[in-house]
Scaffold this motif. Structure first.
Motif, PDB file in Angstrom:
ATOM      1  N   ASP A  97       0.846  -1.194   0.000  1.00 49.65           N
ATOM      2  CA  ASP A  97       0.000   0.000   0.000  1.00 49.65           C
ATOM      3  C   ASP A  97       0.882   1.245   0.000  1.00 49.65           C
ATOM      4  N   GLY A  98       0.846   1.975  -1.089  1.00 58.41           N
ATOM      5  CA  GLY A  98       1.605   3.222  -1.174  1.00 58.41           C
ATOM      6  C   GLY A  98       3.072   3.067  -1.502  1.00 58.41           C
ATOM      7  N   TRP A  99       3.519   1.862  -1.806  1.00 61.61           N
ATOM      8  CA  TRP A  99       4.950   1.712  -2.148  1.00 61.61           C
ATOM      9  C   TRP A  99       5.212   0.670  -3.223  1.00 61.61           C
ATOM     10  N   LEU A 100       6.335   0.883  -3.933  1.00 58.33           N
ATOM     11  CA  LEU A 100       6.813  -0.067  -4.951  1.00 58.33           C
ATOM     12  C   LEU A 100       8.344  -0.110  -4.902  1.00 58.33           C
ATOM     13  N   LEU A 101       8.888  -1.215  -5.352  1.00 60.00           N
ATOM     14  CA  LEU A 101      10.332  -1.359  -5.488  1.00 60.00           C
ATOM     15  C   LEU A 101      10.670  -1.462  -6.973  1.00 60.00           C
ATOM     16  N   VAL A 102      11.729  -0.782  -7.418  1.00 57.11           N
ATOM     17  CA  VAL A 102      12.157  -0.948  -8.817  1.00 57.11           C
ATOM     18  C   VAL A 102      13.635  -1.349  -8.877  1.00 57.11           C
ATOM     19  N   GLY A 103      14.004  -1.966  -9.990  1.00 55.26           N
ATOM     20  CA  GLY A 103      15.410  -2.312 -10.270  1.00 55.26           C
ATOM     21  C   GLY A 103      16.024  -3.211  -9.209  1.00 55.26           C
ATOM     22  N   ASP A 104      17.291  -2.963  -8.921  1.00 55.88           N
ATOM     23  CA  ASP A 104      18.020  -3.794  -7.958  1.00 55.88           C
ATOM     24  C   ASP A 104      17.412  -3.739  -6.560  1.00 55.88           C
ATOM     25  N   ALA A 105      16.627  -2.708  -6.262  1.00 57.47           N
ATOM     26  CA  ALA A 105      15.988  -2.636  -4.945  1.00 57.47           C
ATOM     27  C   ALA A 105      14.925  -3.732  -4.806  1.00 57.47           C
ATOM     28  N   ALA A 106      14.476  -4.283  -5.947  1.00 60.81           N
ATOM     29  CA  ALA A 106      13.502  -5.377  -5.920  1.00 60.81           C
ATOM     30  C   ALA A 106      14.202  -6.722  -6.027  1.00 60.81           C
ATOM     31  N   ARG A 107      15.168  -6.784  -6.951  1.00 64.03           N
ATOM     32  CA  ARG A 107      15.753  -8.083  -7.252  1.00 64.03           C
ATOM     33  C   ARG A 107      17.022  -7.915  -8.054  1.00 64.03           C
ATOM     34  N   SER A 143      11.557  -1.777 -15.234  1.00 66.81           N
ATOM     35  CA  SER A 143      10.721  -1.772 -14.033  1.00 66.81           C
ATOM     36  C   SER A 143      10.250  -0.351 -13.739  1.00 66.81           C
ATOM     37  N   ALA A 144      11.091   0.654 -14.030  1.00 66.84           N
ATOM     38  CA  ALA A 144      10.666   2.051 -13.860  1.00 66.84           C
ATOM     39  C   ALA A 144       9.497   2.366 -14.796  1.00 66.84           C
ATOM     40  N   LYS A 145       9.617   1.910 -16.031  1.00 70.48           N
ATOM     41  CA  LYS A 145       8.552   2.152 -17.019  1.00 70.48           C
ATOM     42  C   LYS A 145       7.240   1.499 -16.572  1.00 70.48           C
ATOM     43  N   PHE A 146       7.325   0.222 -16.197  1.00 70.77           N
ATOM     44  CA  PHE A 146       6.114  -0.500 -15.795  1.00 70.77           C
ATOM     45  C   PHE A 146       5.537   0.058 -14.487  1.00 70.77           C
ATOM     46  N   ALA A 147       6.417   0.429 -13.556  1.00 73.49           N
ATOM     47  CA  ALA A 147       5.940   1.005 -12.294  1.00 73.49           C
ATOM     48  C   ALA A 147       5.221   2.328 -12.563  1.00 73.49           C
ATOM     49  N   SER A 148       5.783   3.125 -13.491  1.00 71.40           N
ATOM     50  CA  SER A 148       5.170   4.430 -13.778  1.00 71.40           C
ATOM     51  C   SER A 148       3.754   4.247 -14.317  1.00 71.40           C
ATOM     52  N   GLU A 149       3.547   3.207 -15.116  1.00 74.04           N
ATOM     53  CA  GLU A 149       2.210   2.968 -15.679  1.00 74.04           C
ATOM     54  C   GLU A 149       1.180   2.728 -14.572  1.00 74.04           C
ATOM     55  N   ARG A 150       1.569   1.948 -13.561  1.00 75.86           N
ATOM     56  CA  ARG A 150       0.633   1.672 -12.462  1.00 75.86           C
ATOM     57  C   ARG A 150       0.463   2.896 -11.549  1.00 75.86           C
ATOM     58  N   ILE A 151       1.551   3.661 -11.386  1.00 78.10           N
ATOM     59  CA  ILE A 151       1.448   4.851 -10.530  1.00 78.10           C
ATOM     60  C   ILE A 151       0.531   5.888 -11.190  1.00 78.10           C
ATOM     61  N   ILE A 152       0.664   6.026 -12.500  1.00 76.27           N
ATOM     62  CA  ILE A 152      -0.218   6.949 -13.229  1.00 76.27           C
ATOM     63  C   ILE A 152      -1.677   6.522 -13.056  1.00 76.27           C
ATOM     64  N   GLU A 153      -1.911   5.216 -13.175  1.00 72.82           N
ATOM     65  CA  GLU A 153      -3.265   4.687 -12.978  1.00 72.82           C
ATOM     66  C   GLU A 153      -3.756   4.975 -11.554  1.00 72.82           C
ATOM     67  N   LYS A 199      -7.140   7.079 -10.455  1.00 68.82           N
ATOM     68  CA  LYS A 199      -8.210   6.495  -9.632  1.00 68.82           C
ATOM     69  C   LYS A 199      -8.199   7.024  -8.204  1.00 68.82           C
ATOM     70  N   SER A 200      -7.158   7.789  -7.855  1.00 66.50           N
ATOM     71  CA  SER A 200      -6.924   8.160  -6.451  1.00 66.50           C
ATOM     72  C   SER A 200      -6.961   6.938  -5.539  1.00 66.50           C
ATOM     73  N   ASP A 201      -6.377   5.880  -6.006  1.00 67.89           N
ATOM     74  CA  ASP A 201      -6.307   4.636  -5.221  1.00 67.89           C
ATOM     75  C   ASP A 201      -4.848   4.176  -5.211  1.00 67.89           C
ATOM     76  N   PHE A 202      -4.233   4.222  -4.035  1.00 67.15           N
ATOM     77  CA  PHE A 202      -2.807   3.914  -3.942  1.00 67.15           C
ATOM     78  C   PHE A 202      -2.571   2.585  -3.231  1.00 67.15           C
ATOM     79  N   SER A 203      -3.585   1.752  -3.264  1.00 60.73           N
ATOM     80  CA  SER A 203      -3.479   0.486  -2.548  1.00 60.73           C
ATOM     81  C   SER A 203      -2.648  -0.520  -3.337  1.00 60.73           C
ATOM     82  N   LYS A 204      -2.217  -1.528  -2.623  1.00 61.94           N
ATOM     83  CA  LYS A 204      -1.393  -2.591  -3.179  1.00 61.94           C
ATOM     84  C   LYS A 204      -2.028  -3.210  -4.430  1.00 61.94           C
TER      85      LYS A 204
END
Lengths: 434, 85
Positions: free
Chosen positions: A288-298, A314-324, A328-333
């Motif tokens: 909820d409210g957080w994501l890991l990208v790149g080496d910080a994930a794996r 991972s930055a590109k894909f993470a940005s797509e979900r963050i934009i969404e 939606k004003s929904d920052f849940s997991k």
């Protein structure tokens, strides 16, 4: 206050800043170091070109004159056998140039961070994040930073950990798992006067097989005159045998004829650096409210120059979900979970490829050389691992290993390493249940 | 140039990197005597595939098929024969 706080201004953090700024989402990148700073991971794969293009970074890479990387060459430890591939053999969808880059990471990461700033990211350098802040519902709400000894809190809707191998949030949440199969150890430095005179392969990345099991050396051209060389072996080989890094390095170099010749007149120009605790994964990439990208994930392994590519995608894909999430004003997991699924699937393909590679060494060259396997291997080496349901060449490699093991007198039988054959990724854990 | 002398030339020039007038005993085992290590054999197979337009299967990479020039010749004769028929 920014909408998003990004911990770390390496390629993952900067690319994410670019994508978010382009979408009109305000973001702050907090970088512990002050760029430029040295970093390992100096060779790219061609799939990164798509991301560089989207964030307007390709013209900058060209302007700065980074060395073009057209292919890769593998060298057997004895008898001077060489096997090469060129990226141009198999065109990639959406990519016009048949090369990628070798880079001085200090310079590239600085330029990428500047690009993020140019597009609108707010940059804070020389400030470390002490911890990510959570509310009573375990939702990330911001970060605590250390500004010259004074603790300051910054709030945001979303916190992204792009801190690389520091794994700031992974360590805080205690979700980091080390890979029990791989415990590789790298010792590397920059050299002058390597022989890179071969016209067709001079600017390739060169991989030299060593006689030690799973041992290999990278050779990456950084500039016209400077070359990065790194020795990678299982950590126990290094620990059991050596106290002296210099001695160790040159002893390993001697176990490959071609490498020894290439480095005959080489002179080291900076200190040896070491990287250990190589392979790991967080058991969870989003919350909820957080994501890991790149080496910080794996992080899997440096063998195929996949690190920066995974960070960028991972930055590109993470940005797509963050934009969404902002739409939606929904920052849940739940909103971020498709990102985790996608990134895990891609990283799993890299993992399987790398595991099979280490199993096959050096008979992997059969797959480089054999026309029926070559393009499948090349496609992976280009970094095409995302959104793929099937990777036939991985099945072919598994079948090949099985066949060699079951045949009494196959030429490659003695060359297979001791790795287990039921190659399941032990770190490919399902997202932890709440 | 026949199959055997083409193979011999490639092995002498590219694998052994020896003088052109080096001769190979057609019955001598090139694998046991160390002339062909596994990666050398791999390069030789690549040459064979290109030169004679045949495909060597993953399972055919065994010493029984590549032991000596004579053995290679009969292995290839089988391949070329089946390619024609």
């Amino acid at each position: 206050m920014s909408d998003v706080i990004i911990i770390g201004g390496g390629p993952g953090g900067s690319a994410l800043g670019c994508y978010l700024s382009m979408a009109g989402i305000t973001n702050t990148i907090i970088e512990k170091a002050i760029h430029p700073r040295p970093h390992v991971g100096e060779s790219m794969v061609t799939s990164s070109t798509r991301v560089f293009e989207e964030i307007g970074f390709l013209p900058i890479l060209e302007r700065e004159g980074f060395v073009h990387k057209y292919g890769a060459s593998w060298h057997a430890s004895r008898n001077q056998h060489v096997f090469s591939i060129e990226f141009s053999e198999f065109p990639q969808e959406g990519i016009d140039q048949d090369y990628t880059y070798h880079v001085d990471r200090a310079q590239m990461d600085l330029l990428l961070l500047k690009r993020a700033e140019e597009l609108g990211s707010k940059i804070i350098q020389g400030v470390g994040v002490k911890k990510v802040l959570f509310n009573e519902n375990q939702q990330a709400t911001g970060v605590q930073i250390d500004v010259e000894g004074q603790m300051v809190e910054l709030n945001a809707k979303v916190v992204v950990d792009a801190s690389g191998r520091n794994t700031v949030l992974g360590r805080q949440l205690k979700i980091k798992k080390n890979d029990p199969l791989f415990n590789q150890y790298a010792v590397h430095a920059w050299f002058e006067n390597l022989d890179r005179s071969d016209e067709t392969t001079g600017d390739h990345i060169h991989i030299y097989f060593l006689e030690t099991e799973r041992g290999w050396v990278w050779q990456i051209p950084i500039t016209e005159g400077i070359t990065s060389v790194g020795v990678v072996v299982d950590k126990k080989v290094f620990k059991d045998l050596y106290a002296d890094t210099e001695q160790y390095f040159w002893d390993q170099v001697k176990t490959n004829d071609n490498l020894q010749m290439t480095m005959k007149n080489a002179r080291r120009i900076n200190e040896f650096k070491a990287e250990g605790d190589y392979s790991y994964s967080m058991s969870q990439f989003v919350g909820d409210g957080w994501l890991l990208v790149g080496d910080a994930a794996r992080f899997v392994d440096p063998i195929f120059s996949s690190g920066v590519s995974i960070a960028l995608y991972s930055a590109k894909f993470a940005s797509e979900r963050i934009i969404e999430a902002f739409e939606k004003s929904d920052f849940s997991k739940a909103v971020f979970e498709p990102y985790e699924t996608k990134l895990r699937a891609g990283a799993e393909i890299w993992y399987q490829f790398i595991l099979l590679y280490y199993k096959l060494l050096p008979s992997f060259t059969w797959f480089i050389r054999e026309p029926k396997h070559r393009l499948g291997v090349l496609r992976l080496l280009q970094g095409e691992v995302f959104d793929r349901d099937e990777v036939p060449v991985l099945d072919e490699m598994r079948k090949f290993i099985e066949m060699v093991e079951n045949q009494d007198n196959h030429i490659f039988k003695e060359q297979l390493s001791e790795l287990p054959t039921d190659l399941k990724d032990v770190l490919q854990l399902e997202p932890a249940a709440d | 140039m026949n199959v055997k002398s083409a193979l011999e030339k490639y092995i002498v020039d590219e694998i052994m990197m020896a003088n052109d007038d080096t001769k190979i005993d057609p019955d001598e085992s090139l694998i046991s005597n160390g002339t062909l290590d596994s990666l050398g054999l791999l390069r030789l197979i690549a040459f064979i595939e290109e030169q004679f337009d045949v495909e060597v299967e993953d399972g055919e990479v065994v010493p029984d098929n590549f032991q000596s020039l004579n053995v290679m010749e009969s292995f290839l004769a089988g391949k070329l024969g089946s390619a024609i028929s």
